[in-house]
Design a protein around this motif. Structure first.
Motif, mmCIF file in Angstrom:
data_model
loop_
_atom_site.group_PDB
_atom_site.id
_atom_site.type_symbol
_atom_site.label_atom_id
_atom_site.label_comp_id
_atom_site.label_asym_id
_atom_site.label_seq_id
_atom_site.Cartn_x
_atom_site.Cartn_y
_atom_site.Cartn_z
ATOM 1 N N ALA A 257 48.545 41.426 36.185
ATOM 2 C CA ALA A 257 46.631 40.888 37.026
ATOM 3 C C ALA A 257 48.014 41.283 38.754
ATOM 4 O O ALA A 257 46.602 42.130 38.734
ATOM 5 C CB ALA A 257 46.425 39.302 36.398
ATOM 6 N N VAL A 258 48.415 40.393 39.531
ATOM 7 C CA VAL A 258 48.544 40.619 40.511
ATOM 8 C C VAL A 258 48.714 41.721 40.152
ATOM 9 O O VAL A 258 47.680 42.668 41.449
ATOM 10 C CB VAL A 258 49.446 39.822 41.220
ATOM 11 C CG1 VAL A 258 50.364 40.405 42.300
ATOM 12 C CG2 VAL A 258 49.512 38.380 41.002
ATOM 13 N N TYR A 262 45.875 44.672 42.811
ATOM 14 C CA TYR A 262 46.470 45.374 44.158
ATOM 15 C C TYR A 262 45.843 47.009 43.875
ATOM 16 O O TYR A 262 45.550 47.009 45.185
ATOM 17 C CB TYR A 262 47.246 44.498 44.609
ATOM 18 C CG TYR A 262 47.769 43.362 45.493
ATOM 19 C CD1 TYR A 262 46.978 43.171 46.753
ATOM 20 C CD2 TYR A 262 47.304 42.519 44.808
ATOM 21 C CE1 TYR A 262 46.216 42.440 47.428
ATOM 22 C CE2 TYR A 262 47.753 41.150 45.689
ATOM 23 C CZ TYR A 262 46.820 40.905 46.504
ATOM 24 O OH TYR A 262 46.743 39.894 48.273
ATOM 25 N N VAL A 263 46.133 46.925 43.283
ATOM 26 C CA VAL A 263 45.847 48.885 43.009
ATOM 27 C C VAL A 263 44.553 48.610 42.996
ATOM 28 O O VAL A 263 44.182 49.636 43.543
ATOM 29 C CB VAL A 263 46.866 49.472 41.829
ATOM 30 C CG1 VAL A 263 46.025 50.637 40.570
ATOM 31 C CG2 VAL A 263 47.883 49.509 41.034
ATOM 32 N N ILE A 264 44.186 48.446 42.020
ATOM 33 C CA ILE A 264 42.283 48.881 42.341
ATOM 34 C C ILE A 264 42.050 48.379 43.168
ATOM 35 O O ILE A 264 41.107 49.050 44.034
ATOM 36 C CB ILE A 264 41.936 47.931 41.182
ATOM 37 C CG1 ILE A 264 41.657 48.262 39.849
ATOM 38 C CG2 ILE A 264 40.328 47.680 41.087
ATOM 39 C CD1 ILE A 264 41.789 47.521 38.429
ATOM 40 N N LEU A 312 46.057 52.498 53.110
ATOM 41 C CA LEU A 312 47.171 53.810 53.145
ATOM 42 C C LEU A 312 48.104 53.490 51.373
ATOM 43 O O LEU A 312 47.907 54.921 50.665
ATOM 44 C CB LEU A 312 48.486 53.583 54.052
ATOM 45 C CG LEU A 312 48.120 54.795 55.073
ATOM 46 C CD1 LEU A 312 47.465 54.465 55.888
ATOM 47 C CD2 LEU A 312 49.756 54.793 55.608
ATOM 48 N N LEU A 313 48.349 52.025 50.974
ATOM 49 C CA LEU A 313 49.344 52.046 49.927
ATOM 50 C C LEU A 313 47.382 52.936 48.726
ATOM 51 O O LEU A 313 47.550 53.457 47.779
ATOM 52 C CB LEU A 313 49.199 51.139 49.615
ATOM 53 C CG LEU A 313 50.798 50.722 50.067
ATOM 54 C CD1 LEU A 313 50.380 48.876 50.083
ATOM 55 C CD2 LEU A 313 51.366 51.239 49.496
ATOM 56 N N GLY A 314 46.151 52.201 49.401
ATOM 57 C CA GLY A 314 44.728 52.729 48.044
ATOM 58 C C GLY A 314 45.233 54.410 48.139
ATOM 59 O O GLY A 314 44.584 55.036 47.632
ATOM 60 N N THR A 315 44.835 55.243 49.369
ATOM 61 C CA THR A 315 44.917 56.204 49.722
ATOM 62 C C THR A 315 45.934 56.998 48.118
ATOM 63 O O THR A 315 45.455 57.838 47.792
ATOM 64 C CB THR A 315 45.144 56.248 50.942
ATOM 65 O OG1 THR A 315 44.004 56.028 51.561
ATOM 66 C CG2 THR A 315 45.252 58.458 51.139
ATOM 67 N N TYR A 326 49.004 55.063 38.867
ATOM 68 C CA TYR A 326 48.874 53.645 38.867
ATOM 69 C C TYR A 326 47.523 53.439 38.675
ATOM 70 O O TYR A 326 47.157 52.516 38.064
ATOM 71 C CB TYR A 326 48.937 53.500 40.361
ATOM 72 C CG TYR A 326 50.358 53.636 40.878
ATOM 73 C CD1 TYR A 326 51.229 52.976 40.845
ATOM 74 C CD2 TYR A 326 50.706 54.956 41.496
ATOM 75 C CE1 TYR A 326 52.530 52.915 40.877
ATOM 76 C CE2 TYR A 326 51.888 55.044 42.559
ATOM 77 C CZ TYR A 326 52.829 54.177 41.657
ATOM 78 O OH TYR A 326 54.238 54.484 42.532
ATOM 79 N N TYR A 327 46.189 54.027 38.888
ATOM 80 C CA TYR A 327 45.412 53.397 38.754
ATOM 81 C C TYR A 327 44.550 53.604 37.820
ATOM 82 O O TYR A 327 44.002 52.839 37.141
ATOM 83 C CB TYR A 327 43.912 54.931 39.605
ATOM 84 C CG TYR A 327 42.220 53.941 40.110
ATOM 85 C CD1 TYR A 327 42.412 53.335 40.225
ATOM 86 C CD2 TYR A 327 42.028 54.742 38.653
ATOM 87 C CE1 TYR A 327 41.069 52.378 40.790
ATOM 88 C CE2 TYR A 327 40.260 54.162 39.467
ATOM 89 C CZ TYR A 327 40.438 53.107 39.915
ATOM 90 O OH TYR A 327 38.870 52.849 40.122
#
Lengths: 425, 92
Positions: A257-258, A262-264, A312-315, A326-327
């Protein structure tokens, strides 16, 4: 008394009508829009931002007779678990001013715990209501996704976040939920529960747990501080003594879950926070450059480090070649977790866990290592991924510090978790 | 960034895509932190493919003219405006 720094703006907003909350004071998290009153999201980017409209929940508060007493401190844009990422300095925990109040709605929880407001509103994207409720020894409810309007809530991760109440008792939190819940045409994700609640949410706070079945997911006890587990087991024994049954359950998906959360959350944040470009709002900068250079300069100045890290990590997670890796996998995990909860909640009425696996950290203790900070959200983020309701209720103390018990219910099952939690506070 | 290491150049590239300027120090610090976080995200590879049934419904309302924000309200928070318009930096 040491200044808690719970409020970023102390300004009174009067009620528009008499109602069930007449005579009560409410503190409002500073990412919830208040017409004519500065709304900063704990960010230098919005230090001077004054919304031209009220969030739906603020309108409903005022119509219900409540007096807003101010806007509360928070982790910048809700990104943090301690309220230390605020651009306006940390809030202190009223129980022990050397410790953090939790986050990101730390100011709201601290204000209620310290008696500076009767009630408060927070927002919860991955635990931001339940965590500070647990750390400050108060009650916090994260409603089912779609029960409370997000209109006027400054967006961080739309598919995960929602607004919910804080109070010193379950019944008072439920009274505030009664006022803010309900469909809003300005938030198309709000909806009516499939089965209409029998009465008000406050009516559900009967303290009657006779016959209630409680499942404890073993995955949410693993790795928790022993002192926390002991307090939580004590609270569960109390519920058993009053007629509830408790048994262990297992949900394999929860151990992912974690990471999925965090990716989402970071992916959604990278898109949502693109609006902060310094043109419609934001600090004026001296950049001489073109459009892109000027935006990058405003965003360097206006955003704190944790916000930059998540953008930045989301980008990165959404960029070509990594989106699938990831997504898409995070969305698979999200669906798996929702399925697992559905299964478990068809066997038991509610699920229980420690709200936070740790006692409130000392100020400054957890900022240096982002990954470690993300990992203490392990018990709260699954609930957001599955769109479910959950409550954090005081489960006693350990070493003089508050411990929270989290109770999770089925979608739109707020009455059940309110009834169960009301046996404790 | 897939072999478990992340260089400050890669961080700066992503920062440029996201339109966020970084100091040299931030780029170096983020490189080490991102390696750790992305390494944790690798665990998602173990997640089985899951059938997703999004509960999506269209939410409709009548398309009616309503009162909106005035020019003054809309521009109130802008650092710079001219003749009732937002004023931004030159495009190129």
């Amino acid at each position: 008394m040491t200044e808690l720094n719970a409020f970023l703006t102390r300004e009174r907003i009067d009620p528009t009508h008499e109602g069930p909350l007449s005579g009560r004071t409410v503190a409002v998290k500073d990412n919830i829009s208040t017409r004519g009153v500065r709304t900063t999201c704990g960010s230098a980017m919005l230090a001077e931002y004054v919304p031209p409209y009220d969030a739906t929940v603020v309108e409903r508060l005022r119509e219900a007779g409540a007096t807003v007493v101010g806007k509360t401190n928070m982790d910048e844009f809700g990104m943090g678990t301690t309220t230390e990422t605020s651009a306006f300095g940390p809030t202190r925990n009223p129980v022990d001013t050397g410790r953090v109040p939790g986050g990101s709605s730390g100011g709201s929880a601290a204000a209620v715990a310290a008696g500076e407001a009767d009630l408060a509103l927070g927002s919860d994207t991955g635990g931001s209501i339940r965590c500070p409720a647990a750390f400050c020894g108060v009650v916090g409810i994260k409603p089912t996704y779609g029960l409370v309007s997000r209109y006027g809530l400054v967006a961080y991760a739309n598919s995960l976040e929602g607004i919910g109440p804080f109070a010193r008792t379950v019944e008072e939190a439920a009274e505030l939920l009664d006022v803010i819940a309900g469909v809003d045409e300005r938030d198309a994700t709000t909806r009516e529960p499939e089965t209409t609640p029998a009465g008000s949410y406050a009516d559900a706070a009967t303290g009657d747990v006779d016959g209630l079945s409680i499942g404890v997911p073993t995955e949410l006890l693993e790795g928790a501080d022993e002192r926390v587990v002991e307090a939580v087991e004590g609270a569960l024994s109390e519920l058993e003594a009053e007629g509830a049954t408790v048994r262990e359950v297992s949900l394999d998906s929860l151990s992912y879950a974690v990471e999925a959360y965090y990716v989402i959350a970071m992916s959604e944040a990278s898109s949502n926070l693109a609006r902060f470009d310094g043109v419609r709002y934001g600090p004026a900068t001296e950049s001489e450059g073109n459009w892109n250079e000027a935006f990058a300069a405003v965003r360097e100045e206006g955003f704190g480090e944790e916000v930059k890290r998540r953008i930045l990590l989301g980008t990165y997670a959404l960029s070509a070649g990594y989106h699938e890796k990831y997504y898409r996998k995070a969305q698979d995990a999200r669906a798996w977790i929702a399925e697992d909860f559905d299964g478990a909640l068809s066997e038991v009425d509610v699920l229980a866990s420690p709200t936070m696996p740790v006692l409130p950290p000392e100020l400054g203790e957890s900022l240096d290592d982002p990954l470690q900070m993300y990992l203490i959200d392990a018990n709260t983020v699954p609930v957001n991924l599955a769109n479910l309701p959950a409550i954090s209720v005081p489960a006693g103390e350990s070493d003089g510090l508050p411990v929270g018990l989290q109770l999770i219910g089925p979608a739109f099952g707020e009455e059940t978790i309110i009834r169960a939690a009301s046996a404790l506070a | 960034m897939n072999d478990g290491s992340v260089s400050p150049e890669e961080v700066r590239h992503v920062a440029a895509l996201a339109r966020v300027s970084l100091t040299e120090e931030e780029a170096v610090r983020f490189a080490a932190q991102f390696a750790e976080v992305l390494d944790a995200f690798e665990r998602l590879d173990e997640v089985p493919d899951t059938e997703r049934e999004p509960e999506l419904v269209n939410v409709m309302r009548a398309d009616e003219v309503r009162e909106g924000l005035s020019h003054e309200e809309a521009l109130r928070n802008a650092p710079d405006s001219e003749d009732g318009y937002f004023r931004g930096p030159p495009v190129s």
